[in-house]
Design a protein around this motif. Structure first.
Motif, PDB file in Angstrom:
ATOM      1  N   ILE A  99       0.844  -1.195   0.000  1.00  0.00           N
ATOM      2  CA  ILE A  99       0.000   0.000   0.000  1.00  0.00           C
ATOM      3  C   ILE A  99       0.889   1.260   0.000  1.00  0.00           C
ATOM      4  O   ILE A  99       0.492   2.303  -0.518  1.00  0.00           O
ATOM      5  CB  ILE A  99      -0.975  -0.022   1.218  1.00  0.00           C
ATOM      6  N   VAL A 100       2.090   1.141   0.568  1.00  0.00           N
ATOM      7  CA  VAL A 100       2.994   2.303   0.646  1.00  0.00           C
ATOM      8  C   VAL A 100       3.452   2.750  -0.746  1.00  0.00           C
ATOM      9  O   VAL A 100       3.203   3.891  -1.133  1.00  0.00           O
ATOM     10  CB  VAL A 100       4.189   2.012   1.586  1.00  0.00           C
ATOM     11  N   PRO A 101       4.100   1.877  -1.536  1.00  0.00           N
ATOM     12  CA  PRO A 101       4.452   2.341  -2.884  1.00  0.00           C
ATOM     13  C   PRO A 101       3.235   2.684  -3.740  1.00  0.00           C
ATOM     14  O   PRO A 101       3.320   3.558  -4.603  1.00  0.00           O
ATOM     15  CB  PRO A 101       5.250   1.174  -3.489  1.00  0.00           C
ATOM     16  N   LEU A 102       2.112   2.022  -3.497  1.00  0.00           N
ATOM     17  CA  LEU A 102       0.912   2.324  -4.299  1.00  0.00           C
ATOM     18  C   LEU A 102       0.448   3.759  -4.078  1.00  0.00           C
ATOM     19  O   LEU A 102       0.074   4.452  -5.025  1.00  0.00           O
ATOM     20  CB  LEU A 102      -0.236   1.379  -3.919  1.00  0.00           C
ATOM     21  N   LEU A 103       0.472   4.193  -2.812  1.00  0.00           N
ATOM     22  CA  LEU A 103      -0.070   5.523  -2.491  1.00  0.00           C
ATOM     23  C   LEU A 103       0.989   6.614  -2.453  1.00  0.00           C
ATOM     24  O   LEU A 103       0.671   7.793  -2.357  1.00  0.00           O
ATOM     25  CB  LEU A 103      -0.792   5.478  -1.135  1.00  0.00           C
ATOM     26  N   ALA A 104       2.272   6.210  -2.532  1.00  0.00           N
ATOM     27  CA  ALA A 104       3.360   7.174  -2.308  1.00  0.00           C
ATOM     28  C   ALA A 104       3.411   8.298  -3.346  1.00  0.00           C
ATOM     29  O   ALA A 104       3.913   9.370  -3.042  1.00  0.00           O
ATOM     30  CB  ALA A 104       4.688   6.440  -2.278  1.00  0.00           C
ATOM     31  N   ARG A 105       2.909   8.069  -4.531  1.00  0.00           N
ATOM     32  CA  ARG A 105       2.994   9.129  -5.553  1.00  0.00           C
ATOM     33  C   ARG A 105       1.678   9.887  -5.698  1.00  0.00           C
ATOM     34  O   ARG A 105       1.336  10.356  -6.774  1.00  0.00           O
ATOM     35  CB  ARG A 105       3.381   8.526  -6.894  1.00  0.00           C
ATOM     36  N   GLY A 106       0.917   9.914  -4.618  1.00  0.00           N
ATOM     37  CA  GLY A 106      -0.300  10.721  -4.618  1.00  0.00           C
ATOM     38  C   GLY A 106      -1.459  10.100  -5.367  1.00  0.00           C
ATOM     39  O   GLY A 106      -2.395  10.807  -5.757  1.00  0.00           O
ATOM     40  N   ARG A 109      -6.820   7.725  -3.328  1.00  0.00           N
ATOM     41  CA  ARG A 109      -7.191   6.568  -2.513  1.00  0.00           C
ATOM     42  C   ARG A 109      -8.573   6.044  -2.887  1.00  0.00           C
ATOM     43  O   ARG A 109      -8.795   4.835  -2.918  1.00  0.00           O
ATOM     44  CB  ARG A 109      -7.145   6.952  -1.030  1.00  0.00           C
TER      45      ARG A 109
ATOM     46  N   ALA B  53       5.531  12.346   2.049  1.00  0.00           N
ATOM     47  CA  ALA B  53       5.116  11.471   0.940  1.00  0.00           C
ATOM     48  C   ALA B  53       3.594  11.343   0.838  1.00  0.00           C
ATOM     49  O   ALA B  53       3.091  10.627  -0.023  1.00  0.00           O
ATOM     50  CB  ALA B  53       5.738  10.086   1.117  1.00  0.00           C
ATOM     51  N   LEU B  55       1.511   9.971   2.970  1.00  0.00           N
ATOM     52  CA  LEU B  55       0.935   8.744   3.527  1.00  0.00           C
ATOM     53  C   LEU B  55       0.245   9.002   4.854  1.00  0.00           C
ATOM     54  O   LEU B  55      -0.701   8.320   5.222  1.00  0.00           O
ATOM     55  CB  LEU B  55       2.038   7.696   3.729  1.00  0.00           C
ATOM     56  N   ARG B  74      -2.162  17.401  -4.627  1.00  0.00           N
ATOM     57  CA  ARG B  74      -1.388  16.176  -4.391  1.00  0.00           C
ATOM     58  C   ARG B  74      -0.709  15.665  -5.662  1.00  0.00           C
ATOM     59  O   ARG B  74       0.029  14.683  -5.625  1.00  0.00           O
ATOM     60  CB  ARG B  74      -2.291  15.088  -3.797  1.00  0.00           C
ATOM     61  N   LEU B  77       3.050  15.126  -5.797  1.00  0.00           N
ATOM     62  CA  LEU B  77       3.668  13.913  -5.242  1.00  0.00           C
ATOM     63  C   LEU B  77       4.166  12.978  -6.341  1.00  0.00           C
ATOM     64  O   LEU B  77       4.975  12.097  -6.085  1.00  0.00           O
ATOM     65  CB  LEU B  77       2.658  13.166  -4.356  1.00  0.00           C
ATOM     66  N   MET B 102       3.697  -0.685 -10.664  1.00  0.00           N
ATOM     67  CA  MET B 102       3.875   0.633 -10.044  1.00  0.00           C
ATOM     68  C   MET B 102       3.927   1.740 -11.113  1.00  0.00           C
ATOM     69  O   MET B 102       3.402   2.830 -10.903  1.00  0.00           O
ATOM     70  CB  MET B 102       5.149   0.662  -9.198  1.00  0.00           C
ATOM     71  N   TYR B 106       1.753   5.090 -11.145  1.00  0.00           N
ATOM     72  CA  TYR B 106       2.402   6.414 -11.100  1.00  0.00           C
ATOM     73  C   TYR B 106       2.209   7.203 -12.408  1.00  0.00           C
ATOM     74  O   TYR B 106       2.578   8.373 -12.481  1.00  0.00           O
ATOM     75  CB  TYR B 106       3.910   6.289 -10.867  1.00  0.00           C
TER      76      TYR B 106
END
Lengths: 300, 305
Positions: A99-106, A109, B53, B55, B74, B77, B102, B106
């Motif tokens: 979930i961290v890398p998934l949400l890290a780029r904004g 959610r 970041a 989170l 956002r 980010l 990913m 992204y």
């Protein structure tokens, strides 16, 4: 949203669990149907003047009756596999820390939850089609064995019922898998979500069976309103309402199985109640994903 | 604070129930800076990085990324690459597939995945499932993920954790190259030698507060030199250097088992040897001690022990 959806589809397709669960379901279905086909050749003592148990079984395993079971397999037994897969789809993001890398780029959610919900609904369709196909295939074999021919008339006459049956099965399964997904995101745990929803399904099914036995007593008492409230609000009662329609459409002797004796015939109400439940679970998932996310996996 | 800062953090605060994890931190990072973020365990470093970041939502304070308020926009980010403390990927997917997933999230170009795997040294392991990776390989994949989409700011939490010396060297070189290309890096590490070797500036967080924001040279105290001194009579030298007759440029003397440690401005080092010889204290050994980040860090955060 498109990127998130593509990522979720990629993950679901490449995940061994998706296909293992489907394989197990197909194996269970094949085993159960073959057993039923075998039993349908054994003469059993009759308890009813109109239809003997053997006749009912023959109706159940041959076409078009077999279509009912083929369509209702996912909402009845298949739901267990789908619950596991759906809960895992939400909960492992936290367990593995992805979930961290998934949400890290904004990434949005809410869009992530919607993408997951779409994939989970897609999985219902993915599980429905092969199980229904296998069910029909085994029904064809049983028809050939019992009657020496495969009835095809019903396809022309009841193709709409078949299509509706598929849609009903999808609709019935939808709130359960969304509940599993929502609880997995809320609890941040696949196991806890699976346990909660599976426990609910089992308790509800047992409770509903007991309730059907008590229904005649309640109907003639001042407590009859309890029966009405349960019919209106319980997920399982409304789900049974819709799956019952499919059973009745294909299985003429269904009533003799005692399965549908309680059905009051409110398909639109059931459809609406299930949609409300699905919306509530989706809203719960959308609210739960908004919480802070730690950078360490919950499993470590 | 610079107006053209890539990242500006103002009064950043995070409270978890009764516990104040981060307490009104303010700092800024300019383009092309490599800044170390230090602090004892539980000081609030990871919470700070997580807030930057996106989170974790701050309880109070503002984060400005590329001049825009994070809570309002956002999308900035997308230009921040995060390498969390624990490398987290899908165990059933291989390195390439993980980065592909990913990249789609992204909105990055999946075409750069092969070159990134090459850069972090995972090209030949790209088709192995993530679950079979060693810790070092996982860290490298996490670094490649942070670099997806060529972000302008990199938030790296313990990037050399679990890496062998070659891997550490590769990461150091990569960070230098990134900074040379104008990228900005916030490096959170317990390996103070890494920070001393790589960073231009150091932020120290202690009990949730920012207690130091200085260039690394300042932190290593070049204004005051520590000198290892061993003479033919250390006891007499101690009396001389700490007594009323001592020169005013000596700021302090400590006695150790077999030597003295004298603190003085670096330009007075030649005068120290002359002064001691003048008083008949012939030198057995005299050498300046290098300032190190470990000492500076311990001095600033030792009250918690």
């Amino acid at each position: 949203m498109r990127g998130l959806l593509k990522a979720e589809v990629l993950k679901a397709i490449r995940r061994p669990m998706t296909w293992i669960a489907l394989g197990i379901l197909l194996a269970i279905m094949a085993t159960l149907r073959i057993l039923l086909i075998a039993i349908s050749f054994v003469p059993l003592p009759a308890t009813d003047q109109q239809s003997t148990p053997t006749n009912v079984l023959v109706d159940l395993v041959t076409l078009p009756g077999a279509a009912a079971d083929a369509l209702n397999f996912v909402p009845s037994i298949g739901i267990f596999a789908l619950l596991v897969v759906a809960a895992s789809l939400g909960g492992t993001e936290f367990a593995w820390g992805t979930i961290v890398p998934l949400l890290a780029r904004g990434a949005s959610r809410s869009q992530l939850v919607l993408a997951k919900a779409v994939v989970v609904l897609g999985l219902i369709a993915l599980y429905l089609l092969p199980t229904a196909t296998l069910g029909l295939l085994l029904g064809t074999v049983a028809s050939q064995l019992h009657d020496g021919s495969v009835p095809l008339d019903w396809i022309r006459e009841r193709w709409l019922d078949f299509l509706l049956g598929l849609m009903r099965s999808f609709w019935v399964t939808m709130p359960y898998v969304l509940a599993a997904l929502a609880l997995a995101i809320s609890f941040r745990s696949s196991a806890l979500a699976m346990g909660t929803v599976l426990a609910y399904v089992i308790v509800e099914q047992v409770g509903l069976s007991v309730f059907q036995l008590l229904r005649p007593m309640l109907a003639s008492s001042t407590w009859s309103w309890i029966a009405s409230i349960l019919d209106w609000t319980l997920l399982g009662a409304n789900a049974n309402e819709l799956t019952g329609l499919t059973t009745r459409a294909f299985l003429s002797g269904a009533a003799s199985l005692g399965e549908l004796s309680a059905s009051q015939g409110h398909p639109w109400r059931a459809t609406l109640v299930l949609a409300i439940y699905a919306t509530i679970f989706l809203a719960l998932a959308l609210a739960a994903i908004r919480r802070d996310v730690g950078t360490r996996p919950t499993s470590s | 604070m610079t107006n053209g800062a890539l990242l500006r953090v103002e009064g950043l605060t995070k409270r978890f129930g009764q516990r104040l994890a981060v307490d009104g931190i303010s700092f800024s990072l300019s383009r092309g800076e490599l800044v170390g973020l230090l602090g004892p365990n539980g000081a609030g470093k990871t919470t700070t990085i997580s807030m930057i970041a996106g989170l974790i939502r701050p309880t109070a304070g503002r984060i400005l990324l590329l001049g825009r308020l994070l809570e309002e926009d956002r999308t900035t980010l997308r230009r921040v690459g995060l390498m969390p403390e624990v490398a987290s990927f899908y165990p059933y997917l291989n390195a390439r597939q993980n980065l592909e997933v990913m990249a789609r999230v992204y909105g990055a170009d999946p075409g750069q995945i092969d070159s990134l795997l090459e850069i972090v040294g995972l090209a030949e392991h790209a088709r192995r499932p993530f679950r079979t990776y060693s810790q070092g390989m996982r860290q490298m994949l996490s670094l490649a993920n942070a670099l997806l989409g060529d972000p302008e700011l990199l938030l790296l939490d313990e990037p050399t954790n679990g890496l062998d010396p070659l891997g550490q060297q590769r990461v150091h070189q990569l960070l230098r190259d990134l900074v040379a290309r104008g990228k900005t890096v916030l490096l959170c590490s317990h390996l103070l030698r890494d920070v001393q070797e790589l960073c231009q500036r150091v932020l120290i967080i202690h009990r949730g507060k920012l207690i130091e924001d200085s260039p690394i040279e300042h932190l290593l105290r070049p204004g005051e030199l520590r000198v290892f001194v061993r003479t033919v009579a250390d006891d007499r030298a101690l009396v001389l250097l700490s007594g009323p007759a001592r020169p005013e440029w000596i700021s302090g003397v400590d006695r150790y088992d077999d030597h003295l440690e004298v603190r003085l401005p670096p330009e007075h080092l030649p005068q120290l040897s002359a002064f001691l010889v003048q008083h008949g204290l012939y030198l057995c050994e005299l050498r300046p001690l290098e300032g190190d980040l470990v000492t500076a860090f311990v001095e600033r955060t030792s009250d918690m022990r």
